[in-house]
Design a protein around this motif. Sequence first.
Motif, mmCIF file in Angstrom:
data_model
loop_
_atom_site.group_PDB
_atom_site.id
_atom_site.type_symbol
_atom_site.label_atom_id
_atom_site.label_comp_id
_atom_site.label_asym_id
_atom_site.label_seq_id
_atom_site.Cartn_x
_atom_site.Cartn_y
_atom_site.Cartn_z
ATOM 1 N N ILE A 158 -7.871 -1.027 7.048
ATOM 2 C CA ILE A 158 -6.492 -1.369 7.367
ATOM 3 C C ILE A 158 -5.816 -2.035 6.175
ATOM 4 C CG2 ILE A 158 -5.010 -2.747 8.891
ATOM 5 C CD1 ILE A 158 -7.120 -2.436 11.055
ATOM 6 N N ASN A 159 -6.527 -2.960 5.542
ATOM 7 C CA ASN A 159 -6.017 -3.655 4.366
ATOM 8 C C ASN A 159 -6.912 -3.347 3.160
ATOM 9 O OD1 ASN A 159 -3.887 -5.117 5.745
ATOM 10 N ND2 ASN A 159 -5.505 -6.360 6.658
ATOM 11 N N PHE A 199 -8.780 -7.158 -4.930
ATOM 12 C CA PHE A 199 -9.818 -7.417 -5.929
ATOM 13 C C PHE A 199 -10.440 -6.106 -6.425
ATOM 14 C CE2 PHE A 199 -14.353 -7.987 -6.893
ATOM 15 C CZ PHE A 199 -14.263 -8.874 -7.963
ATOM 16 N N GLU A 200 -10.737 -5.201 -5.499
ATOM 17 C CA GLU A 200 -11.341 -3.919 -5.863
ATOM 18 C C GLU A 200 -10.393 -3.097 -6.731
ATOM 19 O OE1 GLU A 200 -13.613 -0.124 -3.688
ATOM 20 O OE2 GLU A 200 -12.696 -1.715 -2.484
ATOM 21 N N LEU A 201 -9.116 -3.168 -6.426
ATOM 22 C CA LEU A 201 -8.136 -2.421 -7.216
ATOM 23 C C LEU A 201 -8.000 -3.015 -8.624
ATOM 24 C CD1 LEU A 201 -6.381 0.031 -6.967
ATOM 25 C CD2 LEU A 201 -4.564 -1.373 -6.028
ATOM 26 N N GLU A 202 -8.074 -4.334 -8.724
ATOM 27 C CA GLU A 202 -8.025 -4.977 -10.041
ATOM 28 C C GLU A 202 -9.251 -4.610 -10.871
ATOM 29 O OE1 GLU A 202 -5.393 -9.002 -9.252
ATOM 30 O OE2 GLU A 202 -7.535 -9.037 -8.814
ATOM 31 N N GLU A 203 -10.409 -4.533 -10.220
ATOM 32 C CA GLU A 203 -11.632 -4.103 -10.915
ATOM 33 C C GLU A 203 -11.485 -2.653 -11.383
ATOM 34 O OE1 GLU A 203 -14.712 -5.595 -11.742
ATOM 35 O OE2 GLU A 203 -13.386 -7.311 -11.504
ATOM 36 N N TYR A 204 -10.881 -1.840 -10.552
ATOM 37 C CA TYR A 204 -10.635 -0.435 -10.899
ATOM 38 C C TYR A 204 -9.763 -0.330 -12.151
ATOM 39 C CZ TYR A 204 -8.047 4.007 -10.524
ATOM 40 O OH TYR A 204 -7.441 5.205 -10.789
ATOM 41 N N ILE A 205 -8.714 -1.158 -12.237
ATOM 42 C CA ILE A 205 -7.827 -1.144 -13.401
ATOM 43 C C ILE A 205 -8.588 -1.553 -14.659
ATOM 44 C CG2 ILE A 205 -5.764 -2.194 -14.442
ATOM 45 C CD1 ILE A 205 -4.689 -2.523 -11.559
ATOM 46 N N ARG A 238 0.835 -1.207 0.000
ATOM 47 C CA ARG A 238 0.000 0.000 0.000
ATOM 48 C C ARG A 238 0.871 1.261 0.000
ATOM 49 N NH1 ARG A 238 -5.002 1.208 4.012
ATOM 50 N NH2 ARG A 238 -3.447 1.070 5.660
ATOM 51 N N GLU A 239 1.919 1.257 0.794
ATOM 52 C CA GLU A 239 2.825 2.409 0.827
ATOM 53 C C GLU A 239 3.434 2.651 -0.556
ATOM 54 O OE1 GLU A 239 7.030 3.730 2.993
ATOM 55 O OE2 GLU A 239 5.938 1.968 3.680
ATOM 56 N N PHE A 240 3.842 1.570 -1.207
ATOM 57 C CA PHE A 240 4.421 1.673 -2.545
ATOM 58 C C PHE A 240 3.400 2.247 -3.541
ATOM 59 C CE2 PHE A 240 4.928 -0.424 -6.735
ATOM 60 C CZ PHE A 240 6.137 0.131 -7.114
#
Length: 214
Positions: free
Chosen positions: A167-168, A172-178, A135-137
């Motif tokens: 927290i985490n 999956f949501e980020l992959e859907e966003y992409i 997440r930091e990256f």
Amino acid sequence: MNKYKIVKKKGISKLVICSQKGQQLSDREIYSINCNEISGLLRLEVFVKGNSFKFIYDITGFIPLKDYLAAPLDKALFAKLLKSIFITLKTMDSSYFRQQALIMDFNCVMVNPATQHVHFIYVPIQGYDANCSLREFLLNIIQLCTFVQGEDSSYVRDYITILNSGINFSVFELEEYIRKLEQTDSVDANAILECPVCHMKFTKKTNYCEACGS
């Protein structure tokens, strides 16, 4: 944490990592990387001397991610960057490679300027931890990124919102966003508009009418 340095000589650039006392090689990981089984991990040479060893990665022709992000990115390039990163992470996961062994220093994460694919340095040492969260990256990408002017930047806000949700964050949501970013850009690229002056048809990405100059 193992020290690493970039050495440049006669047009050749290499990243060198030296071992510390008591560290053990992961032969399985070295073999998999050098057989190109893991997409997006740079191949390496291993030199062993007594109880110590060092890794050498050839980074000639690559540019650091930090420099790549200094040039303006549009939505399509941003989506391509993220997709490249997540393809590597998913391939690693399916091959039981540890995310903690990736060096996420923006001067050491490399981009192939020809393909615009991201390539990571993976440290095949048993139990190695680069001490950087994913997440930091991913959030730091936004801190260093320059975006093109005049484009709707709501997709950047959506990206930050996903990463800061709980927290985490949800991979999956980020992959859907992409995927949605890629679909939106595909629609935009193929959209046909009409000049309000001469009624000539043109693509949405054209800034002026080639027929009348409006």
